[in-house]
Design an enzyme around this catalytic site. Sequence first.
Site, PDB file in Angstrom:
ATOM      1  N   HIS A  90       0.857  -1.196   0.000  1.00  0.00           N
ATOM      2  CA  HIS A  90       0.000   0.000   0.000  1.00  0.00           C
ATOM      3  C   HIS A  90       0.895   1.250   0.000  1.00  0.00           C
ATOM      4  CE1 HIS A  90      -2.720   3.135   1.331  1.00  0.00           C
ATOM      5  NE2 HIS A  90      -3.688   2.375   0.859  1.00  0.00           N
ATOM      6  N   GLU A 164      -3.822   2.169  -7.339  1.00  0.00           N
ATOM      7  CA  GLU A 164      -4.121   3.289  -6.444  1.00  0.00           C
ATOM      8  C   GLU A 164      -3.160   4.432  -6.740  1.00  0.00           C
ATOM      9  OE1 GLU A 164      -6.415   2.102  -2.736  1.00  0.00           O
ATOM     10  OE2 GLU A 164      -4.315   1.807  -2.264  1.00  0.00           O
TER      11      GLU A 164
HETATM   12  P1  PGA Z   1      -9.230   6.530   0.243  1.00  0.00           P
HETATM   13  O1  PGA Z   1      -8.088   5.421   0.473  1.00  0.00           O
HETATM   14  O2  PGA Z   1     -10.426   5.804  -0.304  1.00  0.00           O
HETATM   15  O3  PGA Z   1      -9.462   7.142   1.590  1.00  0.00           O
HETATM   16  O4  PGA Z   1      -8.671   7.507  -0.760  1.00  0.00           O
HETATM   17  C1  PGA Z   1      -7.915   4.340  -0.395  1.00  0.00           C
HETATM   18  C2  PGA Z   1      -6.766   3.486   0.068  1.00  0.00           C
HETATM   19  O5  PGA Z   1      -5.773   4.034   0.542  1.00  0.00           O
HETATM   20  O6  PGA Z   1      -6.810   2.246  -0.004  1.00  0.00           O
END
Ligand code: PGA
Length: 244
Positions: A90, A164
């Site tokens: 992540h 992401e």
């Molecule tokens: P967010 O986070 O939906 O608060 O932008 C997503 C994540 O970090 O998995």
Amino acid sequence: MGSKIIAANWKMNLSPQEAKRYFEEWVTYAHSTKVDVIFFVPAYCWQQAAEFSVAWGPQHVYCEEFGAYTGENSPKVAWDMGARWVLIGHSERRHLFGEGEELIRKKFYKTMEIGLKPVLCVGETWQQRESGDWDRVLENQLQSVLQGFDQVRGTLTEWVVAYEPVWAIGTGKVPSEGDIERAHFKIKNVIEKRWGLPAIPVLYGGSVNVGNASTILKTAGVDGLLVGGASLIPSQFYRIVQSS
Ligand code: PGA
């Protein structure tokens, strides 16, 4: 690809008591969900996730099962407690805690060896997007983790990728549908071309909310969502799950 996967990433939010109340409410909705829902919860809430028989996983584990690793979480204990998934790489782990490619690679293989299904997170920074480098960044992140995959492929469980973009996490900014589609197909193409795996699901994560979930889920190449902030209130998260 079977049903969509919608994952909640609570991050460092909710106490064990709050987690219990969350799941008490969640199970009243859960019977009517058509998608695979997964909860990534803090280590002190593993027990609550296990008690409510939801699909869950740790947000962070180490690449060894036991040993002198102060403060770390054992992937083996998570498995023994009922976890079936795990978040790997992540962006908050990469950028706030300095997790490098080698550690991420070791965790990816170790957790799969134990039986956990990794959700491998990749994504470019704003600067990398602005400089037009985003596709090379995604390819390098995949390449760095997946080198060595051929030696172990026969023995591994399923895994999933989450796209992401770092600049979209927790900021309220979301890439255009076209940009999400291009990134997802880039990831799928690299994995298929290099490792001959055509069916690895790719989730989108970064500022998903009740208002944009349905559009993102309908975007070509999107097999599900990884939801941070908007997963913390069960009724709100359920609306996101229902938009699939
Ligand atoms: P967010 O986070 O939906 O608060 O932008 C997503 C994540 O970090 O998995």
